[in-house]
Scaffold this active site. Structure first.
Site, PDB file in Angstrom:
ATOM      1  N   ASP A   1       0.895  -1.160   0.000  1.00 33.62           N
ATOM      2  CA  ASP A   1       0.000   0.000   0.000  1.00 33.62           C
ATOM      3  C   ASP A   1       0.925   1.199   0.000  1.00 33.62           C
ATOM      4  O   ASP A   1       1.513   1.542   1.029  1.00 33.62           O
ATOM      5  CB  ASP A   1      -0.886  -0.012   1.262  1.00 33.62           C
ATOM      6  N   HIS A   2       1.081   1.823  -1.176  1.00 30.01           N
ATOM      7  CA  HIS A   2       2.155   2.812  -1.275  1.00 30.01           C
ATOM      8  C   HIS A   2       1.953   4.007  -0.341  1.00 30.01           C
ATOM      9  O   HIS A   2       2.892   4.722  -0.030  1.00 30.01           O
ATOM     10  CB  HIS A   2       2.356   3.270  -2.724  1.00 30.01           C
TER      11      HIS A   2
ATOM     12  N   HIS B   1      -5.964   2.847   1.335  1.00 31.75           N
ATOM     13  CA  HIS B   1      -5.080   3.915   1.819  1.00 31.75           C
ATOM     14  C   HIS B   1      -5.672   4.670   3.015  1.00 31.75           C
ATOM     15  O   HIS B   1      -5.005   4.884   4.020  1.00 31.75           O
ATOM     16  CB  HIS B   1      -4.800   4.928   0.715  1.00 31.75           C
TER      17      HIS B   1
END
Ligand code: NDP
Length: 511
Positions: free
Chosen positions: A185-186, A248
């Site tokens: 999950d950047h 996110h």
């Protein structure tokens, strides 16, 4: 002291795609420049496209538009050295095939470059192929940890609903152990997101106030100024809630609401995050869902003199689409710390500006001495800016010089960019390095993903099938539909950072 990164091979499935060229290789480039790659290291791209090693190197390194400016940072020798780390293997017509040739290729590279048996498999294909690839790797004996560790990085989306997320998790866990699976999950790779933990647990000035006694409400905004661009086809099947909120934004929520972990060990932190996500109050009945959720779509508009398409006119989007490009959700957290504190979280496209921030709104002081100062509208706020201008802002009251006690709000700010000497890693760079070092702290565990879906599923179900459900419209370039303010009414109003770019009206009902 920096952790050691063991020699290894990175195998990227779907290496002919956008993510590899746009994010992964630039991240590896930065790691190369900062000398963070292991001594013996190669990347093997694997896809169905017909390419030679040289074609692949040209595509992702020497002629890649995503490295255009970066290439100048290196001299010719070093650039060649970096490009020579890249190899390509053609899987043939399908990912569902016998991987013995791939295995042999990896063995050859291992011997040639002395990389040891450590391997990361990065799944950068459509998610429908994840389980197939995991199974074929396992069938070929390539998931076993006998000669070196094997890790698998999986890209979002992790499922489309709770049920499909469980299927995906079970499917992967049949072939790899959970501790081998890294769900990326950047957002968690961003410094400010990680700094949420440090702000809370390394300072004694915030944590004592971090609860229902002192916090009035919490607001999170994720705004993008762009539309769906070329991703219309993908986005129309997904929507704002699946694309941003389930992953996110709920990850950020979990870091805000979690209890202090026992230590900074990955499993200690992840245990607390799961507990936090499980304590979100799931909305079950239609009335609650009607009152606490808002969805909307952007409509055609003119921004700075330029005509902007509405969502339904975008390429790949159905003319009668009911996919939301704006989602706002109010919810509560069912535990001792957060009882009764409302959380307001919104995410949208075609907003006036690109920003992600968390605003902690503190309560008005219990006893107000300065009666005439309008103190309630000047309550303390802690603003954590995740992008752009990563930093922290505290708003607090100060006395206006002169007679009497007139109170105004002042800012105390900190920007990461001011730490001039520090190299702030980009999200993919940081996360790739973590996976190479076996640190899963910033990766999502299966139970975290499922807990997040358990909260989101009823909202999606209501939006798809609810009786009174509405889809609002907002002109591209404004802060969403006007009635989004109803959600936060009585508590305050959304903090809309940045200037308004358009004066078009924001309210209308589409269906
Ligand atoms: P692409 O659509 O570019 O696909 C990557 C590669 O997968 C393609 O080059 C192709 O390689 C192969 N592929 C594509 N479609 C199919 C298909 N139907 N059947 C078999 N193979 C196919 O994806 P991205 O590179 O954009 O993204 C990869 C993953 O990362 C996806 O899961 C995506 O959801 C996720 N992701 C992407 C982001 C981005 O910014 N791009 C951001 C966040 C997540 P070949 O034909 O050579 O086999």
């Amino acid at each position: 002291m920096a952790k050691k990164t063991e020699n290894q091979i990175l195998v990227i499935f779907g290496a002919s795609g956008d993510l590899t060229a746009r994010k992964l290789v630039p991240a590896l480039f930065n790691l190369f420049v900062s000398e963070n790659l292991p001594k013996n290291f190669v990347v093997l791209g694997a896809s169905r496209s017909d390419m030679s090693d040289e074609d692949f190197r040209k595509r992702v390194v020497t002629e890649s538009k995503y490295l255009k400016d970066k290439r100048e940072e290196l001299n010719t020798n070093d650039l060649e050295k970096f490009a020579n780390c890249f190899y390509y293997h053609d899987l043939g017509g399908s990912y569902d095939t016998d991987y013995s040739n791939l295995k042999k290729r990896i063995e050859d590279l291992k011997s040639k470059h002395n990389t040891s048996g450590n391997i990361i498999y990065y799944l950068s294909t459509p998610p429908s192929l994840y389980e197939t690839i995991a199974q074929n790797l396992a069938d070929a004996g390539m998931s076993t940890q006998k000669n070196g560790w094997k890790r698998m990085i999986v890209e979002k989306p992790f499922g489309y609903s709770l049920e499909t997320a469980k299927e995906l998790n079970n499917g992967l866990q049949k072939h790899f152990e959970e501790h081998q699976i890294y769900r990326i999950d950047h957002y968690l790779g961003k410094e400010t997101v990680q700094n949420l933990l440090v702000t809370r647990f390394a300072n004694s000035i915030f944590e004592p106030l971090w609860n229902r006694n002192y916090i009035h409400h919490v607001e999170i905004t994720n705004a993008e100024d762009g539309g769906v661009e070329k991703r219309g086809g993908y986005y129309d099947k997904s929507g704002a809630l699946r694309d941003m909120f389930q992953n996110h934004l709920l990850q950020i929520v979990s870091l805000i609401i979690m209890e202090p972990p026992i230590s900074d060990a990955p499993e200690d932190i992840r245990d607390e995050k799961v507990k936090a996500l499980r304590s979100l109050q799931i909305m079950k009945d239609e009335k609650t869902l009607f009152n606490n959720t808002i969805r909307a779509q952007y409509m055609p508009s003119t921004i700075d003199g330029e005509k902007v398409k509405g969502y339904r006119e975008e390429e790949g989007v159905a003319e009668d689409s009911t996919t939301e490009t704006y989602a706002a959700v109010k919810f509560f957290v069912d535990n001792w710390r957060w009882q009764g504190v409302p959380f307001y979280v919104r995410t949208a496209k075609r907003m006036p500006t690109k920003v992600t921030e968390v605003v902690i709104h503190f309560k008005t002081p219990h006893h107000q001495i300065f009666q005439d100062s309008g103190m309630s509208s000047k309550d303390n706020k802690l603003i954590i800016r995740i992008q752009p201008d990563e930093g922290i802002l505290i708003k607090f009251g100060v006395k206006v010089p002169g007679q009497g006690f007139k109170v105004e709000r002042a800012n105390l700010d900190f920007y990461y960019a001011d730490l001039a000497e520090t190299n702030v890693m980009e999200a993919y760079e940081r996360l790739l390095l973590d996976a190479m070092q076996g640190d899963a702290t910033l990766y999502a565990r299966a139970d975290e993903v499922e807990a997040a879906w358990a909260f989101v599923d009823p909202i999606l179900d209501y939006w798809a099938n609810g009786k009174d459900v509405r889809m609002y419209g907002y002109a591209a370039g404004v802060w969403g539909p006007e009635n989004a303010d109803d959600l936060i009414e009585g508590v305050g109003f959304w903090r809309n950072p940045g200037p308004e770019l358009t004066d078009e009206p924001g309210y209308c009902v589409l269906c």
